[in-house]
Design a protein around this motif. Structure first.
Motif, PDB file in Angstrom:
ATOM      1  N   LEU A   1     -24.448 -35.369  43.608  1.00  0.00           N
ATOM      2  CA  LEU A   1     -25.767 -35.806  43.113  1.00  0.00           C
ATOM      3  C   LEU A   1     -26.840 -35.402  43.927  1.00  0.00           C
ATOM      4  O   LEU A   1     -26.702 -36.073  45.078  1.00  0.00           O
ATOM      5  N   MET A   2     -27.689 -34.580  43.551  1.00  0.00           N
ATOM      6  CA  MET A   2     -28.775 -34.131  44.447  1.00  0.00           C
ATOM      7  C   MET A   2     -30.049 -35.034  44.053  1.00  0.00           C
ATOM      8  O   MET A   2     -30.491 -35.249  42.827  1.00  0.00           O
ATOM      9  N   LEU A   3     -30.784 -35.363  44.825  1.00  0.00           N
ATOM     10  CA  LEU A   3     -32.178 -35.988  44.843  1.00  0.00           C
ATOM     11  C   LEU A   3     -33.182 -34.860  45.438  1.00  0.00           C
ATOM     12  O   LEU A   3     -33.411 -34.586  46.350  1.00  0.00           O
ATOM     13  N   GLY A   4     -33.509 -33.880  44.456  1.00  0.00           N
ATOM     14  CA  GLY A   4     -34.584 -32.833  44.691  1.00  0.00           C
ATOM     15  C   GLY A   4     -33.348 -31.813  45.361  1.00  0.00           C
ATOM     16  O   GLY A   4     -32.443 -31.644  44.844  1.00  0.00           O
ATOM     17  N   PRO A   5     -33.909 -31.212  46.708  1.00  0.00           N
ATOM     18  CA  PRO A   5     -33.059 -30.586  47.322  1.00  0.00           C
ATOM     19  C   PRO A   5     -31.974 -31.149  48.208  1.00  0.00           C
ATOM     20  O   PRO A   5     -31.286 -30.523  48.862  1.00  0.00           O
ATOM     21  N   LYS A   6     -32.247 -32.379  48.367  1.00  0.00           N
ATOM     22  CA  LYS A   6     -31.255 -33.213  49.161  1.00  0.00           C
ATOM     23  C   LYS A   6     -30.009 -33.830  48.789  1.00  0.00           C
ATOM     24  O   LYS A   6     -30.267 -34.405  47.637  1.00  0.00           O
ATOM     25  N   LEU A   7     -28.833 -33.664  49.447  1.00  0.00           N
ATOM     26  CA  LEU A   7     -27.741 -34.400  48.768  1.00  0.00           C
ATOM     27  C   LEU A   7     -27.888 -35.874  49.037  1.00  0.00           C
ATOM     28  O   LEU A   7     -28.329 -36.367  50.045  1.00  0.00           O
ATOM     29  N   HIS A   8     -27.627 -36.484  47.901  1.00  0.00           N
ATOM     30  CA  HIS A   8     -27.863 -37.975  47.914  1.00  0.00           C
ATOM     31  C   HIS A   8     -26.746 -38.594  47.639  1.00  0.00           C
ATOM     32  O   HIS A   8     -26.367 -39.645  48.602  1.00  0.00           O
ATOM     33  N   CYS A   9     -25.594 -38.354  46.945  1.00  0.00           N
ATOM     34  CA  CYS A   9     -24.418 -39.156  46.693  1.00  0.00           C
ATOM     35  C   CYS A   9     -23.590 -38.220  46.169  1.00  0.00           C
ATOM     36  O   CYS A   9     -23.631 -37.158  45.673  1.00  0.00           O
ATOM     37  N   GLY A  10     -22.120 -38.463  46.180  1.00  0.00           N
ATOM     38  CA  GLY A  10     -21.109 -37.898  45.561  1.00  0.00           C
ATOM     39  C   GLY A  10     -20.711 -38.681  44.350  1.00  0.00           C
ATOM     40  O   GLY A  10     -21.332 -39.568  43.872  1.00  0.00           O
ATOM     41  N   GLY A  11     -19.661 -37.947  43.356  1.00  0.00           N
ATOM     42  CA  GLY A  11     -19.258 -38.493  42.262  1.00  0.00           C
ATOM     43  C   GLY A  11     -18.298 -37.744  41.819  1.00  0.00           C
ATOM     44  O   GLY A  11     -17.649 -36.917  42.266  1.00  0.00           O
ATOM     45  N   ALA A  12     -17.545 -38.388  40.760  1.00  0.00           N
ATOM     46  CA  ALA A  12     -16.258 -37.861  40.097  1.00  0.00           C
ATOM     47  C   ALA A  12     -16.202 -37.713  38.821  1.00  0.00           C
ATOM     48  O   ALA A  12     -16.788 -38.638  37.886  1.00  0.00           O
ATOM     49  N   ILE A  13     -15.983 -36.479  38.101  1.00  0.00           N
ATOM     50  CA  ILE A  13     -15.944 -36.451  36.700  1.00  0.00           C
ATOM     51  C   ILE A  13     -14.540 -37.245  36.084  1.00  0.00           C
ATOM     52  O   ILE A  13     -13.636 -37.218  36.405  1.00  0.00           O
ATOM     53  N   ILE A  14     -15.016 -38.135  35.072  1.00  0.00           N
ATOM     54  CA  ILE A  14     -13.744 -38.742  34.508  1.00  0.00           C
ATOM     55  C   ILE A  14     -13.721 -38.664  33.004  1.00  0.00           C
ATOM     56  O   ILE A  14     -12.811 -38.982  32.386  1.00  0.00           O
ATOM     57  N   THR A  15     -14.775 -37.971  32.453  1.00  0.00           N
ATOM     58  CA  THR A  15     -14.741 -37.409  30.870  1.00  0.00           C
ATOM     59  C   THR A  15     -15.654 -36.312  30.961  1.00  0.00           C
ATOM     60  O   THR A  15     -16.349 -35.825  31.936  1.00  0.00           O
ATOM     61  N   ASP A  16     -15.788 -35.790  29.727  1.00  0.00           N
ATOM     62  CA  ASP A  16     -16.649 -34.171  29.656  1.00  0.00           C
ATOM     63  C   ASP A  16     -18.145 -34.811  29.362  1.00  0.00           C
ATOM     64  O   ASP A  16     -19.001 -33.829  29.505  1.00  0.00           O
TER      65      ASP A  16
END
Length: 504
Positions: free
Chosen positions: A52-67
């Motif tokens: 998850l990017m906030l502009g050009p900066k890495l903000h957080c991670g996440g995981a796909i759980i559905t499409d």
């Protein structure tokens, strides 16, 4: 032996989806697997991971759980960051390889009982809805959600992300990294006083490994494992990286946080800044009490507010450089002030200060190191409208509250000049001022003179503003007002010619 713990949210069942696509299976790893004995992940080994990017900066991670849905932490869309601010990179391994898919977020929902205090977040979980459906491939697949009866104790768990690789690092990892951890019994986790008072056993768990941890930018990312129920062929998301103290430090559960490492704390709606993550920030004390903030711009010059010195004798002040915690001054540089230049057009009324900027010269220069770095100045014509700014300081945490012992930070949205002039402060504003606001957040007494920072695409912070004045603290009717630094670049350079700067 270093023991590292970090706290993860485990209210996964709240995010369960009702619709099922029978044409794909969740939790099936990519054909490429991990490098043996290493921490770098082979490309697309974990195809559910997103950044998850906030502009050009890495903000957080996440995981796909559905499409259509990404599971992440609630704090990733709190504290000045709206879900609309985020861009989702899907199918990424190397951040410099642009073959990943870029998605936008249509909606973001935190758990209805998400709360945060000075240290931890409770029910720290959120679901993001993408603006269009994903097409599942070898490189893009969902992770499975666990069943209530599954037991992951004593199993090796994986945490992966592009977060910072060590405490104090200024940049995130180029490649997807992973580490192995195990769940820690809550009684063991609670041996630390901080965790004893803040761990909620029903919705949080601790995990650790020897010298390994999740770090900044890994927040919101999944903790996952295989399970014998699927003959270890599928991966299940067991937790979400939530909160902790520092990165891979002895006897503390760890986590990565939205910006520069973090546990939470208030600066009037703000959060605890990871120690030395803003190494230009200084505290200016008067008679051993917090007076103002400032930022190093050379090895001997501090940029601050004019009102911090106009009515006070700078000879009674002391500057603390390389500071994080007021109760720990072991490696802090202390300097007196030999001279102060207040802008010659500085004026003040009962409400506001104009041309509220000053340069304090230290009696002895400091040496730059990991904990002492000067801030970059902006370009003279740069426009920061609608950018996310960060304020940092040790000021009061409320109108009637005392100063903070540790450095705090808060994210604010910088308003356009038009929006600033539409506020109830309009009659007091001048073109050399800028406004910034987020609901419930603000700088407060003692933060005066501190920097308003903006993270630039090239990976550096610049000082957009100087904390100047306002009415109350975090009053929704009155945004905070800051001196526009880019209006004063020539003036600043004129009065800092004898200082050593860094490359810009």
């Amino acid at each position: 032996m270093i023991k590292i713990w970090f706290v993860l949210c485990i209210v996964i069942s709240w995010a369960s989806a009702d619709k099922v696509n029978a044409s794909c299976e969740c939790g099936i790893a990519g054909h490429n697997r991990r490098i043996v004995g290493g921490t770098t992940v082979e490309p697309h080994a974990y195809p559910w991971l997103v950044s998850l990017m906030l502009g050009p900066k890495l903000h957080c991670g996440g995981a796909i759980i559905t499409d259509l849905h990404i599971l992440t932490a609630g704090h990733c869309i709190t504290f000045g960051v709206h879900y609309r601010d985020l861009t989702v990179y899907v199918g990424m391994h190397d951040r410099l390889d642009t073959s990943y898919v870029t998605m936008h977020v249509e909606n973001g929902v935190k758990h209805p009982h998400f709360t945060s205090n000075a240290v931890r977040d409770i029910n720290d979980i959120a679901v993001l809805t993408l603006d269009k459906k994903l097409k599942f491939t070898e490189n893009v697949r969902p992770i499975c959600l666990p069943e209530d009866s599954m037991d992951f104790r004593n199993l090796p768990l994986t945490v992966a992300g592009w977060g910072k690789t060590r405490q104090g690092a200024l940049t995130s990892s180029r490649y997807l990294l992973e580490t192995k951890v195990q769940i820690v019994d809550s009684d063991k986790c609670k041996k630390s006083a901080i965790y004893r008072d803040n761990l909620v056993g029903d919705t949080m768990m601790c995990a650790y490994s020897l010298g390994k941890d999740a770090c900044q930018g890994d927040s919101g990312g999944p903790l996952f494992s295989t399970h014998r129920r699927s003959y270890n062929k599928k991966w299940y998301q067991v937790g979400i990286v939530s909160w902790g103290i520092d990165c891979a430090m002895p006897d503390y559960p760890e986590c990565g946080r939205p910006s520069d490492k973090v546990v939470s704390m208030r600066i009037v709606g703000g959060r605890r800044a990871e120690p030395h993550s803003f190494p230009w920030t200084v505290a200016i004390l008067k008679n051993e009490r917090m007076h103002c903030g400032g930022a190093m711009i050379t090895n001997k010059h501090v940029l601050s507010a004019g009102h911090c010195f106009k009515w006070d004798n700078f000879k009674t002040m002391e500057v603390l450089i390389g500071l994080d915690n007021m109760d720990d001054l072991k490696n802090v540089e202390k300097r007196n002030i030999s001279n102060v230049v207040i802008h010659e057009a500085f004026t003040s009324t009962a409400v506001r200060d104009e041309n509220d900027i000053a340069i304090a010269t230290l009696n002895h220069p400091v040496a730059f190191n990991d904990n002492i770095v000067p801030i970059c100045l902006p370009e003279p014509a740069e426009d920061f409208t609608n950018r996310i700014g960060t304020i940092v300081g040790w000021g009061r945490v409320g109108v009637e509250k005392s100063s903070s012992k540790v450095l705090l930070k808060a994210s604010l949205r910088i308003l356009s000049d038009e929006d600033c002039m539409s506020s109830q402060l309009a009659q007091h504003l001048k073109p050399t001022m800028m406004c910034a606001f987020s609901k419930g957040k603000d700088g407060c007494q003692g933060d005066s003179g501190g920097p308003l920072l903006v993270f630039q695409p090239e990976g550096k912070y610049v000082q957009a503003g100087v904390v100047s004045w306002g009415i109350g603290c975090a009053d929704p009717r009155y945004p905070g007002v800051y001196t526009k630094v880019n209006n004063y670049i020539d003036w600043i350079l004129q009065h800092t010619t004898d200082g050593i700067k860094c490359n810009t």
